[in-house]
Design an enzyme around this catalytic site. Structure first.
Site, PDB file in Angstrom:
ATOM      1  N   ASP A  21       0.728  -1.197  -0.099  1.00 25.38           N
ATOM      2  CA  ASP A  21      -0.025  -0.115   0.073  1.00 25.38           C
ATOM      3  C   ASP A  21       0.913   1.209  -0.182  1.00 25.38           C
ATOM      4  OD1 ASP A  21      -2.349  -1.615   0.211  1.00 25.38           O
ATOM      5  OD2 ASP A  21      -2.360  -1.766   2.203  1.00 25.38           O
ATOM      6  N   GLU A  22       2.019   1.298  -0.461  1.00 19.55           N
ATOM      7  CA  GLU A  22       2.958   2.301  -0.500  1.00 19.55           C
ATOM      8  C   GLU A  22       3.604   2.725  -1.862  1.00 19.55           C
ATOM      9  OE1 GLU A  22       6.054   2.343   2.502  1.00 19.55           O
ATOM     10  OE2 GLU A  22       4.642   1.897   4.099  1.00 19.55           O
TER      11      GLU A  22
END
Length: 298
Positions: free
Chosen positions: A243-244
């Site tokens: 999620d980065e």
């Protein structure tokens, strides 16, 4: 080409003599002039142009140009070959795509189908210009709606114990269908670094939170406990860091104390559908350039 419709075919015919050029390079004088001269010498006319330069300290230049030329199909190989020397002169990272070539997409999905439905309806209306070549799922839930659109559906059960075996099957399918873009439309499995490395900056995910807030599982429950007044969704490219990856698009919707966790989830789904759809469209239209862990959307 497995899945097209009349609206998309009309678009391809209308734009068969158009192409797009995406460029990023160190900023210096003469870039735009040299590219314009190159296009002029190859009989092309600029239809649309958008550019951006980072701060002077870093000095990176980004450009997206749409251009047209008669009999584009007959000159595209020459244009690509001839552009190499110009690209070397300015140390360009570049991509030239031709609008008569329809990009091929694969959609991955699990149980929740709202994002998949949005993509299918946008495709059916001709607003999502792509060949949705196949849908892969670790559940059977999506089979009926996918096959009703005439799109191949592959059910491949997945969990962390058999992840590598599952991904080998998935990668074989992606290669078989010659996929350009992978869309994770609420696919609730973590991809391994091996899978991600095979498709760098080609996997778009939708996260049901306004990243970097509430990374990971159960964001709506944690947002409810925190008493947030806004919830959102984030579409980003997938990297090895969960999620980065580089963010493409985000949006939010207002909530208050009257909303339950389920209310937050329902409102969140509305945002997820539109955010993912916009991110996918921008990628298909060659509007997104990945720069470090950010995106430039032109």
């Amino acid at each position: 080409m497995t899945s097209t419709n009349q609206q998309i075919q009309h678009y391809l015919t209308k734009n068969e003599d158009k192409a797009r050029l995406l460029v990023s390079c160190p900023d210096k004088p003469g870039i735009v002039s040299s590219i314009s001269t190159f296009l002029y010498e190859h009989g092309a006319n600029i239809v649309e142009s958008n550019q951006f330069t980072t701060d002077h300290e870093e000095g990176t230049f980004f450009l997206r140009i749409v251009f047209a030329a008669e009999n584009m199909k007959s000159i595209e190989k020459t244009m690509k070959a001839d552009f190499h020397s110009l690209a070397e002169q300015f140390e360009m990272t570049w991509r030239m795509t031709f609008l008569h070539e329809l990009k091929r997409t694969a959609v991955f999905v699990s149980k929740e189908l709202h994002c998949l439905r949005e993509l299918l309806y946008e495709w059916e209306s001709g607003d999502l210009v792509t060949d949705i070549s196949l849908v892969i799922s670790n559940h059977e839930s999506a089979r009926e709606i996918v096959e009703s659109f005439g799109i191949p559906f592959y059910y491949i059960p997945a969990n962390k114990e058999i992840r590598e075996e599952v991904e080998e099957k998935q990668l074989d399918l992606l290669e078989e269908y010659n996929i350009d873009l992978i869309i994770l439309a609420r696919y609730m499995q973590i991809l391994t670094p091996k899978f991600v490395d095979r498709h760098p900056s080609k996997i778009i995910n939708i996260h049901h939170s306004f990243l970097p807030a509430f990374i990971g599982a159960n964001p709506h429950k944690r947002a409810y406990k925190r008493g947030v007044k806004l919830i959102g969704a984030t579409s980003h490219y997938v990297t090895d860091d969960l999620d980065e990856g580089p963010i493409i698009e985000q949006d939010v919707i207002r909530v208050d104390h009257r909303n339950s966790v389920n209310d937050l989830k329902k409102k969140g789904r509305l945002i997820e559908r539109s955010v993912l759809n916009r991110a996918v469209k921008w990628a298909l239209e060659d509007r997104v350039i990945v720069h470090k862990n950010k995106t430039i959307v032109l």
